[in-house]
Design a protein around this motif. Structure first.
Motif, mmCIF file in Angstrom:
data_model
loop_
_atom_site.group_PDB
_atom_site.id
_atom_site.type_symbol
_atom_site.label_atom_id
_atom_site.label_comp_id
_atom_site.label_asym_id
_atom_site.label_seq_id
_atom_site.Cartn_x
_atom_site.Cartn_y
_atom_site.Cartn_z
ATOM 1 N N PRO A 171 0.826 -1.210 0.000
ATOM 2 C CA PRO A 171 0.000 0.000 0.000
ATOM 3 C C PRO A 171 0.864 1.265 0.000
ATOM 4 C CG PRO A 171 -0.355 -1.319 2.014
ATOM 5 C CD PRO A 171 0.775 -1.935 1.289
ATOM 6 N N PRO A 172 0.253 2.411 -0.290
ATOM 7 C CA PRO A 172 1.033 3.651 -0.366
ATOM 8 C C PRO A 172 1.394 4.195 0.997
ATOM 9 C CG PRO A 172 -1.277 4.150 -0.655
ATOM 10 C CD PRO A 172 -1.183 2.659 -0.546
ATOM 11 N N ASP A 189 -2.135 -5.864 -2.038
ATOM 12 C CA ASP A 189 -2.448 -4.625 -1.328
ATOM 13 C C ASP A 189 -2.020 -3.404 -2.135
ATOM 14 O OD1 ASP A 189 -3.250 -6.314 0.662
ATOM 15 O OD2 ASP A 189 -1.609 -5.868 2.032
ATOM 16 N N LEU A 218 -4.340 -0.608 -3.491
ATOM 17 C CA LEU A 218 -4.802 0.516 -2.659
ATOM 18 C C LEU A 218 -4.108 1.827 -3.041
ATOM 19 C CD1 LEU A 218 -4.913 -1.422 0.742
ATOM 20 C CD2 LEU A 218 -6.888 -0.661 -0.605
ATOM 21 N N LEU A 236 -6.585 4.287 -5.231
ATOM 22 C CA LEU A 236 -7.816 4.950 -4.791
ATOM 23 C C LEU A 236 -7.812 6.427 -5.190
ATOM 24 C CD1 LEU A 236 -8.380 3.419 -1.230
ATOM 25 C CD2 LEU A 236 -9.722 3.004 -3.298
ATOM 26 N N LYS A 237 -8.993 6.904 -5.540
ATOM 27 C CA LYS A 237 -9.147 8.312 -5.931
ATOM 28 C C LYS A 237 -9.154 9.255 -4.732
ATOM 29 C CE LYS A 237 -12.014 8.013 -10.094
ATOM 30 N NZ LYS A 237 -13.413 7.868 -10.479
ATOM 31 N N ASN A 238 -8.977 10.530 -4.998
ATOM 32 C CA ASN A 238 -9.138 11.604 -3.999
ATOM 33 C C ASN A 238 -8.164 11.544 -2.830
ATOM 34 O OD1 ASN A 238 -11.358 12.717 -5.392
ATOM 35 N ND2 ASN A 238 -12.657 11.088 -4.546
ATOM 36 N N GLN A 239 -6.934 11.168 -3.096
ATOM 37 C CA GLN A 239 -5.902 11.160 -2.053
ATOM 38 C C GLN A 239 -5.510 12.606 -1.735
ATOM 39 O OE1 GLN A 239 -2.652 8.535 -3.210
ATOM 40 N NE2 GLN A 239 -4.100 7.061 -4.086
ATOM 41 N N LYS A 240 -5.580 12.949 -0.438
ATOM 42 C CA LYS A 240 -5.354 14.349 -0.027
ATOM 43 C C LYS A 240 -3.963 14.550 0.587
ATOM 44 C CE LYS A 240 -9.759 15.330 -0.793
ATOM 45 N NZ LYS A 240 -10.075 15.899 -2.124
ATOM 46 N N ALA A 241 -2.970 13.871 0.063
ATOM 47 C CA ALA A 241 -1.639 13.902 0.681
ATOM 48 C C ALA A 241 -1.039 15.309 0.716
ATOM 49 C CB ALA A 241 -0.703 12.954 -0.052
ATOM 50 N N HIS A 295 0.895 10.783 -9.073
ATOM 51 C CA HIS A 295 1.988 10.142 -9.810
ATOM 52 C C HIS A 295 1.459 9.138 -10.826
ATOM 53 C CE1 HIS A 295 5.502 11.912 -8.007
ATOM 54 N NE2 HIS A 295 4.975 11.783 -6.802
ATOM 55 N N PHE A 327 -11.165 -6.597 -2.445
ATOM 56 C CA PHE A 327 -11.369 -5.471 -1.532
ATOM 57 C C PHE A 327 -12.768 -4.854 -1.687
ATOM 58 C CE2 PHE A 327 -6.570 -5.080 -1.627
ATOM 59 C CZ PHE A 327 -6.405 -5.469 -0.308
#
Lengths: 119, 98, 137, 119, 98, 137
Positions: free
Chosen positions: C13-14, C52, C55, C58-63, C75, C96
């Motif tokens: 996973p990220p 894994d 994962l 997934l969309k809308n990552q607010k990093a 990326h 998942f």
């Protein structure tokens, strides 16, 4: 108001655990608590002077500088730093270097200790 | 003892959580630990959610991974860093980061 | 004139470590590798998310909002923008319980023509077989 | 005789993966192979000048210097190093710094690639 | 393909090994992966040893951990760094470090 | 005059990261902590190996010969030499089918009086309960 001692042994940038430690320290200081942060092992990389901000990489040097001005005590394990080629002159302003007993002394009168020792 | 346990991984390489005993035991899901609150594998929730009735997941780490409160299991409370500070000082006396 | 195919396989996973992100940035570096190679020689990357690792998609990552770093989602979109082949394992998405809607599938807003392909693990195995080298992240 | 490209993304000292990479490179060179070693992420710490030997900590600087004299090519990811506050002048002699495309170019004509990307 | 897989952990956080298919598949146990060759949990050998008939464990990493050839499962061949170089160049064409 | 008790719990095998070793060196640092404290104040460490962590206690670790570093075994012996309390979980030793003979139990050759104690997990739980703070490695 209490005292929180955080120990973090994970690497800068590579792991987000140092990000977690710094953000938690910041939130605790904002609430009036005292916070000590001990970085050991690869965590000593947090104390390196001259980190360059890139949007691709987590950049904690700025937060650390701001937080030490607000009273956060950051100390890096001296031997761990030396082993990695970080000498005294490589250390960020406001950050101290001591032996491991500093961490234990900080735990001595801490109300809470959060030791982040995972890999 | 009142023990607050931080779980920071999705796949734990240690079985310590299964063994720890405490009168009061809370689980705070952070970093990749937040997937325990959101992911169902083959339709099943993470068994970690059965280990305690005091379950928390860090908002910032959910948001980072593209997850929202709507994705979080109803047993888990979403908390911020500021809330975590209060949990540390007010709810638990000892902390474990596994 | 030769082409070396590299398969970047992301299985974790990220954000726990920066490795999943480094898979993408290294694959994107194939765009500038020619300065080291003879005329006509190429490095052709393919990126596959398995286990894994899905994962990461997934969309809308607010990093950026939370930790001030570019998200892995971004990326992935950058990879599409430079026309890299990006695969996601269909069986793992199903495991998942994710809908394809929850997954980054394109970067149309950035003007990318390339799309993420949701494929079976058998397809990904074929990519590994046709690659010269495997890089697991 | 062949060419082996090793990529290693793990931290110095903290993880033994860099020890593994250096020992494997040494064994391959002893058998007459060519070896390229790419260090990225926290692995860039391998390239830091001035590492101090302690018996408590893994000390790879000496092996790396000996191996580069025998033809080992070691290159550190430039951006990864800068993010950690390692600048050009902090880099060990004999070690290069380039962008990530160097690694891909090294893979291009390698007979074998061992990419150590685990955590 | 002829695939040489390096296993460096005792508790794997990924299930990739269960899925990889290859005409020839060898497993090289290094670092904490060597425990798969030596440790029996509740009397049972590691299931990894059933995944291939070509199993190797690195001598240096066994010795580091206080383990000797006598501790190693009979299906596993003990190899040195020098042997690993030969495995890489002569037995396998692609490598995976999980 | 106060004593703060710290429980160092090692739950992972040695050498993957240096953390298990750092647990021991940090515990040993309790010997010199008084320079920071008032007269009579003390830090009292206890070290416990549980789960896969018991693998740190195997005898005859050749880390110096193979990688040029002091072995974790040696650090356990150093802990005994300065009279630290070192516990190993009995159930986990049984789970791995190890005899007590395979485990570092003393450092007599270095002149240490203290011995490693093989105890049940319940005993280790009691140590955690009586400790002021827990440090998991």
């Amino acid at each position: 108001m209490g005292k929180l001692t955080i120990g973090c042994f994970s690497s800068l940038v590579g792991s987000m655990s140092l990000d977690f430690a710094v953000k938690l320290a910041s939130a605790a200081i904002d609430k009036g608590h005292r916070v000590d942060l001990w970085v050991s092992g690869n965590g000593t990389t947090l104390a390196k002077k001259g980190q360059k901000p890139f949007k691709d990489y987590s950049y904690l040097a700025k937060s650390v500088t701001e937080l030490t001005a607000k009273g956060l005590q950051v100390t890096a394990c001296e031997a761990c730093a030396e082993a990695r080629g970080y000498h005294k002159e490589d250390t960020m302003e406001g950050v101290k270097r001591f032996s491991m007993d500093w961490y234990l002394a900080s735990c001595f009168d801490a109300d809470r200790v959060l030791h982040i020792g995972g890999e | 003892m009142r023990l607050g346990i931080f779980v920071s991984d999705f796949r734990n390489s240690v079985d310590t959580l299964d063994r720890l005993k405490a009168e009061k035991l809370g689980i705070i899901l952070v970093q990749n630990g937040v997937y325990h609150a959101t992911v169902k594998e083959n339709g099943k929730s993470s068994p970690i959610l059965d280990k305690s009735t005091s379950l928390y997941a860090l908002y910032e780490d959910l948001a980072t991974r593209g997850l929202t409160s709507a994705d979080v299991d109803s047993r888990v409370k979403v908390v911020t860093y500021s809330d975590v500070v209060d949990l540390i000082f007010n709810e638990y006396e000892k902390l474990a980061w596994l | 004139m030769a082409t070396t195919k590299l398969a970047f396989i992301v299985q974790r996973p990220p954000y726990k470590s920066e490795n999943p992100k480094l898979a993408l940035t290294h694959a994107i570096a194939s765009q500038s590798v020619e300065i080291y190679l003879s005329d006509g020689d190429m490095v052709e990357p393919v990126i596959a998310f398995i286990g894994d690792g899905v994962l990461n998609c997934l969309k809308n990552q607010k990093a950026m909002e939370t930790y001030g770093i570019i998200s892995t989602e971004n990326h992935i979109k950058n990879s599409l923008l430079v026309d890299l082949k990006v695969l996601v394992c269909k069986e793992d998405i199903a495991r998942f319980g994710l809908s394809e809607d929850a997954i980054v599938l394109d970067a149309e807003e950035m003007g990318a023509d390339m799309k993420v392909q949701v494929v079976s693990f058998d397809e990904i195995t074929k990519e590994m077989e046709s690659a010269n080298h495997l890089l697991f992240f």
